[in-house]
Design a protein around this motif. Structure first.
Motif, mmCIF file in Angstrom:
data_model
loop_
_atom_site.group_PDB
_atom_site.id
_atom_site.type_symbol
_atom_site.label_atom_id
_atom_site.label_comp_id
_atom_site.label_asym_id
_atom_site.label_seq_id
_atom_site.Cartn_x
_atom_site.Cartn_y
_atom_site.Cartn_z
ATOM 1 N N TRP A 1 44.472 35.299 33.210
ATOM 2 C CA TRP A 1 45.009 34.731 34.320
ATOM 3 C C TRP A 1 43.903 35.380 35.243
ATOM 4 O O TRP A 1 43.551 34.473 36.460
ATOM 5 N N PHE A 2 43.581 36.709 35.435
ATOM 6 C CA PHE A 2 42.621 37.153 36.283
ATOM 7 C C PHE A 2 41.369 36.852 35.943
ATOM 8 O O PHE A 2 40.546 36.349 36.985
ATOM 9 N N PRO B 1 38.950 40.468 40.677
ATOM 10 C CA PRO B 1 40.129 40.097 39.705
ATOM 11 C C PRO B 1 39.819 40.559 38.227
ATOM 12 O O PRO B 1 40.720 41.055 37.641
ATOM 13 N N LEU C 1 40.830 33.353 37.282
ATOM 14 C CA LEU C 1 40.827 33.495 38.998
ATOM 15 C C LEU C 1 39.504 33.913 39.459
ATOM 16 O O LEU C 1 38.800 33.127 40.318
ATOM 17 N N GLY C 2 38.859 34.800 38.589
ATOM 18 C CA GLY C 2 37.477 35.065 38.935
ATOM 19 C C GLY C 2 36.471 33.922 38.730
ATOM 20 O O GLY C 2 35.723 33.742 39.785
#
Length: 255
Positions: free
Chosen positions: A165-166, A190, A169-170
């Motif tokens: 998820w992170f 992120p 997002l990055g």
């Protein structure tokens, strides 16, 4: 900075481009991707291992702060990372610009190339050069490997969701920025947070667990018991929590 809808379009185009690269390019860039993530993790362990025991969290924080250099290099200089492709290629599939088979082929080739890059760094830099082969550095590497293996398959799977998820997002934020400084900042925070939280990234785990195998600490069975649930968690994190909601909101939502 692109709008979210414009970022979605950029991400779709990136996903299409990733499937259209020839096999040699995928292998070379996938090797670079696996190596860069591994070198970033190696830097994390070097920092964490040298922190005083009473300042252990500070060592973890500083280590997490240097880890993102791997993804910065991949996204700005060039490289292929399967966890990033889980976002970019899947949103191109959701938009019906690539087939499901093209998604599977891309992920499979990049995963294998990432693994080769991770093992290369583990053997040549970790073991042969000795960056994780002795003293506090060996202790830190084995501690990290043991912490990965201590998680149950369900914990590893859920941790893999949070991690990608992170990471997703990055990747998304880097595609949404028009200049290098913005891209670096979009990537950095992120990625730093997922490392600080100890969430599990399949390619980073390929490096540390391969290193632990080379040093005779764990078995190949241990390796796959961790990598498999983390990998599928990464897929769900990238597709289910990044590419699908943003596609539904900013592509289908604007149709």
């Amino acid at each position: 900075m692109f709008s979210p809808a414009e970022t979605a379009t950029v991400c779709i185009h990136k996903g299409i481009e990733k499937t259209q690269k020839n096999l040699l390019a995928k292998c070379l860039l996938g090797f670079i991707g696996g190596a860069m993530i591994s070198l970033g993790y190696l830097a994390y362990m070097k920092v964490a291992a040298t922190a005083p025991v009473e300042l252990g969290f500070l060592g973890t924080l500083l280590g997490a702060a240097v880890f993102p250099i791997g993804l910065v290099v991949i996204l700005l200089a060039g490289g292929e990372l399967v966890t990033g492709n889980m976002v970019a290629v899947s949103i191109a599939w959701l938009d019906k610009k690539v087939s499901g088979w093209e998604v599977v082929k891309n992920w499979a080739v990049i995963t294998l190339a990432n693994l080769v890059g991770a093992v290369f760094v583990a053997y040549f830099f970790g073991h042969l050069v000795g960056l994780t082969a002795s003293g506090d550095y060996l202790h830190e590497m084995l501690h990290v490997a043991d912490s990965k293996l201590a998680a149950t398959p369900l914990q590893s799977f859920v941790s893999g969701i949070g991690c990608n998820w992170f990471v997703g997002l990055g990747v998304w934020l880097s595609y949404g920025c028009k200049d290098s400084a913005g891209k670096i900042l979009g990537i950095w925070f992120p990625i730093m947070i997922f490392v600080l939280l100890g969430l599990q990234h399949s390619v980073a785990n390929m490096f540390v667990l391969s290193d632990a195998i080379i040093e005779g600490h764990i078995s190949l069975v241990d390796f796959f018991k961790n990598i498999i649930p983390v990998y599928f968690g990464n897929i769900l994190g990238g597709v289910g929590f990044v590419s699908f909601p943003y596609f539904a909101s900013y592509v289908k939502g604007h149709a």
